[in-house]
Motif scaffolding. Structure first.
Motif, mmCIF file in Angstrom:
data_model
loop_
_atom_site.group_PDB
_atom_site.id
_atom_site.type_symbol
_atom_site.label_atom_id
_atom_site.label_comp_id
_atom_site.label_asym_id
_atom_site.label_seq_id
_atom_site.Cartn_x
_atom_site.Cartn_y
_atom_site.Cartn_z
ATOM 1 N N SER A 294 0.840 -1.190 0.000
ATOM 2 C CA SER A 294 0.000 0.000 0.000
ATOM 3 C C SER A 294 0.873 1.236 0.000
ATOM 4 O O SER A 294 1.925 1.272 0.640
ATOM 5 N N GLY A 295 0.426 2.232 -0.724
ATOM 6 C CA GLY A 295 1.147 3.491 -0.733
ATOM 7 C C GLY A 295 0.715 4.416 0.392
ATOM 8 O O GLY A 295 1.230 5.519 0.518
ATOM 9 N N ARG A 296 -0.226 3.960 1.221
ATOM 10 C CA ARG A 296 -0.720 4.798 2.324
ATOM 11 C C ARG A 296 0.272 4.802 3.479
ATOM 12 O O ARG A 296 1.043 3.868 3.662
ATOM 13 N N PRO A 297 0.225 5.846 4.315
ATOM 14 C CA PRO A 297 1.104 5.891 5.488
ATOM 15 C C PRO A 297 0.802 4.756 6.455
ATOM 16 O O PRO A 297 -0.306 4.202 6.470
ATOM 17 N N GLU A 298 1.791 4.427 7.277
ATOM 18 C CA GLU A 298 1.610 3.415 8.300
ATOM 19 C C GLU A 298 0.696 3.975 9.388
ATOM 20 O O GLU A 298 0.837 5.115 9.812
ATOM 21 N N LEU A 299 -0.253 3.164 9.859
ATOM 22 C CA LEU A 299 -1.320 3.649 10.729
ATOM 23 C C LEU A 299 -0.799 4.266 12.021
ATOM 24 O O LEU A 299 -1.234 5.349 12.425
ATOM 25 N N ARG A 300 0.134 3.620 12.694
ATOM 26 C CA ARG A 300 0.593 4.091 14.006
ATOM 27 C C ARG A 300 1.251 5.464 13.944
ATOM 28 O O ARG A 300 1.162 6.241 14.897
ATOM 29 N N THR A 301 1.927 5.757 12.851
ATOM 30 C CA THR A 301 2.726 6.981 12.790
ATOM 31 C C THR A 301 2.173 8.020 11.823
ATOM 32 O O THR A 301 2.797 9.059 11.632
ATOM 33 N N ALA A 302 1.015 7.759 11.236
ATOM 34 C CA ALA A 302 0.446 8.685 10.249
ATOM 35 C C ALA A 302 0.036 10.000 10.899
ATOM 36 O O ALA A 302 -0.440 10.039 12.035
ATOM 37 N N THR A 303 0.211 11.098 10.173
ATOM 38 C CA THR A 303 -0.211 12.405 10.684
ATOM 39 C C THR A 303 -1.706 12.638 10.455
ATOM 40 O O THR A 303 -2.304 13.481 11.116
ATOM 41 N N THR A 304 -2.290 11.911 9.502
ATOM 42 C CA THR A 304 -3.725 11.996 9.248
ATOM 43 C C THR A 304 -4.286 10.577 9.146
ATOM 44 O O THR A 304 -3.694 9.730 8.485
ATOM 45 N N VAL A 305 -5.400 10.344 9.837
ATOM 46 C CA VAL A 305 -6.043 9.027 9.813
ATOM 47 C C VAL A 305 -7.525 9.207 9.519
ATOM 48 O O VAL A 305 -8.188 10.053 10.123
ATOM 49 N N VAL A 306 -8.040 8.428 8.580
ATOM 50 C CA VAL A 306 -9.476 8.382 8.307
ATOM 51 C C VAL A 306 -9.961 6.991 8.705
ATOM 52 O O VAL A 306 -9.470 5.985 8.187
ATOM 53 N N SER A 307 -10.917 6.944 9.640
ATOM 54 C CA SER A 307 -11.422 5.666 10.133
ATOM 55 C C SER A 307 -12.902 5.521 9.840
ATOM 56 O O SER A 307 -13.649 6.497 9.846
ATOM 57 N N GLY A 308 -13.304 4.280 9.624
ATOM 58 C CA GLY A 308 -14.711 3.991 9.376
ATOM 59 C C GLY A 308 -15.267 3.027 10.394
ATOM 60 O O GLY A 308 -14.543 2.201 10.960
ATOM 61 N N GLN B 219 -11.294 6.130 -0.099
ATOM 62 C CA GLN B 219 -11.257 7.221 -1.066
ATOM 63 C C GLN B 219 -10.895 8.538 -0.402
ATOM 64 O O GLN B 219 -10.062 9.310 -0.908
ATOM 65 N N LEU B 220 -11.510 8.811 0.746
ATOM 66 C CA LEU B 220 -11.191 10.049 1.465
ATOM 67 C C LEU B 220 -9.749 10.008 1.969
ATOM 68 O O LEU B 220 -9.027 11.016 1.891
ATOM 69 N N ALA B 221 -9.321 8.855 2.458
ATOM 70 C CA ALA B 221 -7.949 8.723 2.947
ATOM 71 C C ALA B 221 -6.950 8.987 1.825
ATOM 72 O O ALA B 221 -5.961 9.708 2.011
ATOM 73 N N ASP B 222 -7.198 8.436 0.648
ATOM 74 C CA ASP B 222 -6.285 8.637 -0.472
ATOM 75 C C ASP B 222 -6.281 10.089 -0.932
ATOM 76 O O ASP B 222 -5.245 10.628 -1.346
ATOM 77 N N THR B 223 -7.423 10.757 -0.839
ATOM 78 C CA THR B 223 -7.495 12.170 -1.210
ATOM 79 C C THR B 223 -6.663 13.033 -0.269
ATOM 80 O O THR B 223 -6.037 14.017 -0.692
ATOM 81 N N LEU B 224 -6.624 12.634 1.006
ATOM 82 C CA LEU B 224 -5.907 13.407 2.015
ATOM 83 C C LEU B 224 -4.486 12.903 2.257
ATOM 84 O O LEU B 224 -3.751 13.492 3.053
ATOM 85 N N GLY B 225 -4.108 11.791 1.605
ATOM 86 C CA GLY B 225 -2.808 11.191 1.878
ATOM 87 C C GLY B 225 -2.741 10.613 3.269
ATOM 88 O O GLY B 225 -1.709 10.686 3.950
ATOM 89 N N ALA B 226 -3.854 10.018 3.712
ATOM 90 C CA ALA B 226 -3.989 9.556 5.087
ATOM 91 C C ALA B 226 -3.916 8.039 5.196
ATOM 92 O O ALA B 226 -4.042 7.305 4.210
ATOM 93 N N ALA B 227 -3.724 7.572 6.426
ATOM 94 C CA ALA B 227 -3.822 6.150 6.730
ATOM 95 C C ALA B 227 -5.285 5.787 6.952
ATOM 96 O O ALA B 227 -6.113 6.650 7.272
ATOM 97 N N VAL B 228 -5.595 4.504 6.797
ATOM 98 C CA VAL B 228 -6.967 4.015 6.979
ATOM 99 C C VAL B 228 -7.062 3.249 8.294
ATOM 100 O O VAL B 228 -6.253 2.357 8.571
ATOM 101 N N GLY B 229 -8.067 3.616 9.101
ATOM 102 C CA GLY B 229 -8.329 2.919 10.351
ATOM 103 C C GLY B 229 -9.768 2.453 10.397
ATOM 104 O O GLY B 229 -10.543 2.664 9.464
#
Length: 323
Positions: A195-209, A224-234
């Protein structure tokens, strides 16, 4: 200025862990940061430069043939040697599995005391004070060690900012093979999912569902929102239990604890178990159609509405601003 040791974790591929920035920033708050690194051979120039960029004033580079092949023991040996060499005011490790283990074993070896899962540090007339978020994030408490070396495990992502860059002084030592019983790593199996997304523990932005997404197909909205913001998914435990996403994405008391700059909760009710893992985020945004959802009690910004209506508009707005 007092020396403060920071154990820098290195992956089996040789990469410096993302937790290094927060550890060195915390160390700089308390004194002069000393990065303790265990590797199979001399530390590469690129790694020295990277640690200098992150604020390491000194680097204690411990070369060990067992690095990466033996669990934790080389890190404890390196920390113990660094304690003798630098007489630090405190020792910091990441609040990871390896970091907690190293902290505990070092405490036994040098007669120190462990302050675990720290979210903030400061010095008060030479006394190291550690702040913790406890009881599901309902309270914050400060703790200190009296008469012993403070050994702190720092929650990843909790420390803001970065220490000033420095040109580190490097000391290289060789570690002898331990004689005690050790756990040996025979093989590494990397996660096949890339995955090209940031690692969850150290991400500066997290989008969770949460369960409010309704299905694994609908959970794609979170991604989709996480990828738009360059965020990790939780995700909440309810979403994981429902099979919307893998357990590795679970945020909460029985999952991952995160402290990003921005945490966005979509369709998450906000049970105390979930809040325990994300309540130290700097800014919390909640979107939920239930205006009485507990998540709004900790949210800095709340939107009462249907995620399937609000989030697509939010994505459009973010993309429009990016253009």
């Amino acid at each position: 200025m007092s020396n403060v040791l920071a154990l820098i974790e290195v992956s089996h591929r040789g990469g410096i862990a993302a937790s290094a920035r927060g550890l060195l920033a915390a160390a700089a708050t308390l004194g002069s940061p000393v990065a303790v690194v265990v590797s199979a051979g001399p530390l590469a120039d690129d790694d020295v430069a990277r640690l200098g960029e992150l604020g390491a004033a000194r680097i204690y580079s411990a070369a060990s043939a067992a690095a990466g092949a033996v669990l934790v023991s080389p890190a404890v040996d390196a920390l113990s040697g660094a304690v003798d060499a630098y007489e630090p005011a405190a020792v910091l490790t990441a609040n990871s599995v390896d970091g907690r283990e190293a902290a505990a074993r070092l405490a036994v070896r040098v007669g120190g005391s462990v302050l675990a899962d720290v979210v903030q540090v400061r010095s008060d007339n030479g006394t190291v004070l550690a702040r913790h978020s406890v009881f599901g994030g309902a309270y914050t408490v400060d703790s200190a060690v009296e008469g012993a070396l403070p050994i702190l495990t720092i929650r990843q992502g909790a420390i803001e900012g970065q220490a000033p860059a420095a040109t580190p002084e490097v000391s290289t030592v060789s570690l002898e093979a331990g004689t005690g019983g050790t756990a040996v790593v025979e093989q590494f199996n990397d996660d096949a999912a890339i995955s090209g997304r940031p690692e969850l523990r150290t991400a500066t932005t997290v989008v969770s569902g949460g369960r409010g997404l309704g299905s694994s197909e609908n959970f794609a909205l979170v991604e989709q929102l996480a990828d738009t913001l360059g965020a990790a998914v939780g995700a909440s435990r309810a979403a994981v239990d429902a099979g919307y996403i893998a357990q590795t994405a679970q945020v909460g008391q029985t999952g991952v604890s995160v402290s990003p700059q921005l945490y966005i909760a979509l369709g998450i009710s906000g049970a105390i178990q979930h809040r325990a893992g994300m309540q130290t985020a700097k800014t919390i945004v909640a979107i939920n159609k239930d205006e009485d959802a507990p998540i709004f009690e900790v949210a800095d910004f709340g939107i009462v509405g249907d995620v399937f209506t609000v989030v697509p508009k939010l994505i459009e707005a973010v993309k429009a601003r990016s253009n």
